[in-house]
Structure formats: structure tokens, C-alpha cells
Scaffold this motif. Sequence first.
Motif, short mmCIF file in Angstrom:
data_model
loop_
_atom_site.label_atom_id
_atom_site.label_comp_id
_atom_site.label_asym_id
_atom_site.label_seq_id
_atom_site.Cartn_x
_atom_site.Cartn_y
_atom_site.Cartn_z
N GLY A 90 19.44 -89.93 21.55
CA GLY A 90 18.55 -88.91 21.03
C GLY A 90 17.16 -88.92 21.63
N VAL A 91 16.56 -90.11 21.77
CA VAL A 91 15.21 -90.20 22.34
C VAL A 91 15.22 -89.73 23.79
CG1 VAL A 91 13.39 -91.79 23.04
CG2 VAL A 91 14.40 -91.98 20.77
N VAL A 126 22.25 -78.50 22.51
CA VAL A 126 22.74 -78.39 21.13
C VAL A 126 24.26 -78.57 21.11
CG1 VAL A 126 23.02 -76.86 19.15
CG2 VAL A 126 20.84 -76.92 20.38
N LEU A 127 24.94 -77.97 22.06
CA LEU A 127 26.39 -78.10 22.14
C LEU A 127 26.78 -79.56 22.38
CD1 LEU A 127 29.02 -76.40 22.11
CD2 LEU A 127 28.85 -76.31 24.62
N ALA A 128 26.07 -80.24 23.28
CA ALA A 128 26.37 -81.64 23.57
C ALA A 128 26.20 -82.52 22.34
CB ALA A 128 25.48 -82.15 24.70
N ILE A 129 25.21 -82.21 21.51
CA ILE A 129 24.93 -83.01 20.32
C ILE A 129 25.92 -82.71 19.20
CG2 ILE A 129 23.23 -83.43 18.49
CD1 ILE A 129 21.06 -82.76 20.61
N ARG A 154 15.30 -73.36 20.63
CA ARG A 154 14.41 -74.52 20.47
C ARG A 154 14.50 -75.08 19.07
NH1 ARG A 154 9.51 -71.21 21.89
NH2 ARG A 154 8.47 -72.62 20.46
N SER A 155 14.51 -74.20 18.09
CA SER A 155 14.59 -74.63 16.70
C SER A 155 15.92 -75.33 16.43
CB SER A 155 14.43 -73.42 15.77
OG SER A 155 14.54 -73.80 14.41
N ALA A 156 17.00 -74.77 16.97
CA ALA A 156 18.31 -75.39 16.78
C ALA A 156 18.37 -76.77 17.42
CB ALA A 156 19.39 -74.48 17.36
N ALA A 208 17.31 -84.09 15.04
CA ALA A 208 16.90 -84.75 13.80
C ALA A 208 18.10 -85.14 12.95
CB ALA A 208 15.97 -83.84 13.01
N ALA A 209 19.18 -84.35 13.02
CA ALA A 209 20.35 -84.60 12.18
C ALA A 209 21.37 -85.54 12.82
CB ALA A 209 21.04 -83.27 11.86
#
Length: 273
Positions: free
Chosen positions: A128-129, A56-59, A103-105, A111-112
Motif C-alpha cells: 500500500g505505501v 483501484v482494480l489491482a487493489i 482519485r477518490s476511489a 485506506a480499506a
Amino acid sequence: MADIQTFIDDLRAEGESLDALVADLPEDEWARETPAKGWTVAHQIGHLHWTDTASVLAITDPDGFAEQLKAAWENPAGFVDAGAAEQAARRPAELLAAWRAGRSALVDALAAAPAGAKFPWYGPPMGGVSMATARLMETWAHGQDVADALGVERVPTARLKNIAHLGVRTRNFAYSVNQKTPPAEEFRVELTAPDGSHWAWGPEDAAQKVVGPALDFALLVTQRANRADLALVALGAEAAQWLDIAQAFAGPSGEGRAAVGSSSEGREAKGNR
């Protein structure tokens, strides 16, 4: 371009599958040892949570991830174990809630994310993929450790195709991480899916070929089973060599699992990222 939502849905489903194994687990069972030496069920879930949070941090904050990466390389041989141990020290209910939130985050962040974006990682940057597939692979692999510890036989699903694809795509990396020169020619990989259909990669007329069950290939490339215990057939010397070193995860090669009945203490690579 592949529809990332399909991969996000598979990642979510894989997390839910593992969640079902641990959701009602008594607190003392979280301390049960898994096949990864020194890692309990709590370590396995803690590692997944730690890595999901890093994803999440990387994204969402590449600069913040760069700082975390810099800190990680100050302890390159131990930062993965340290992260897992830190999370495993939490109360099981707290760890479970944190893992679910992470997981939800992660699926929300994927998706965003802008289409075509690349995210920094501990290895090469990923789109992303690729990020979703890598997280699914790790969730499945560490879920296998948990299932083995609990004596649960999981039903294989079509999500294995994601792991098999990653295993095929990482062929050259497996050679390089083992200080070997990758073959110039493509290999043919033909796998039998859980529903009896067939998945294939590479040219049909390739001289080097691997055939067998998709589940066995996934177990091999995640180092969750010894090749001697799997029904994979290599046609050609180079294909046989690849099966001895194949890995779908970044980082150094692990020792892998000992063959069933062996007295060896070989274990899977806990820190596959």
C-alpha cells in the motif's frame, strides 16, 4: 511499519494541487501541447485517470487486473499511449469529473486494503505505501508537464520527500533497466528540502555521494529536467553515472528532457508507470 494514512494524505494533496491547475482551464487549453511529444494537457490527465483506475482494480480485483495486464502485454509498446489517447478524446469536463472520481476511489481503496497486502502491477507487486508513493510520484511528474505547458511555476512542498525516497530506492532498478550492473556499495544522498532542512539516505561515510536541492533530484529521477540544468553534484564516478540513468518509474528508460537551449528533440518518458 509506516503509517499508510500519511502517504494517502500526501497523494490526495498532490492530486488536489494539480486539480487546481486545470479546474478552470478553458476547454481549448486542454488541447495545449505539453513537453511530452504528442501529449496534450488532456493526455496527461487522461493518463493519470487511466493509471488510477488500474490501481483501484489491482487493489480491489487482482484477477480482473490480471486480465487487463494480459491485454496490455498484447501491445507492450503502445498500451500506455492508447490509454491516454482514449481518455483525452473525452470532453474536458467529463474527463475532469472522471479523474476526480478515480482519485477518490483510489484513496478509498488504499485506506480499506488489509495491512501488509501486496498488489499486482506492471512491474513487481507493491504494498500500500509503495502504491501510494508511486501514484504520488506520477501525479507530481505529469503535473509538472501540465505546469510547464501552462507556464506555471509550482511551489515545491515537503511531499517531494516521497519522490526522493522512491528515487533513491530505485537506484538498482535504474541500472538494470539500462543493462548495467548495480554497484555493490550504498550511496549517500543529501538533499535540501523546500523549507531549508535536510533529507539524507545512505551511510554518512559512503564513498559515492549526491548532494543538491530536493526539487532538482525529483525532476531528475522523473526525467522532467536534464541533468545539465540541475544543481545536483555527484561526488564519485559511480554516483555520476547513476545521475545519468536515474529513474523513479517502472518500465523502460525514456530519452529524458533536452537541456535548455539544446536543439535536441529528447522528451520525457510519457509512459512511466
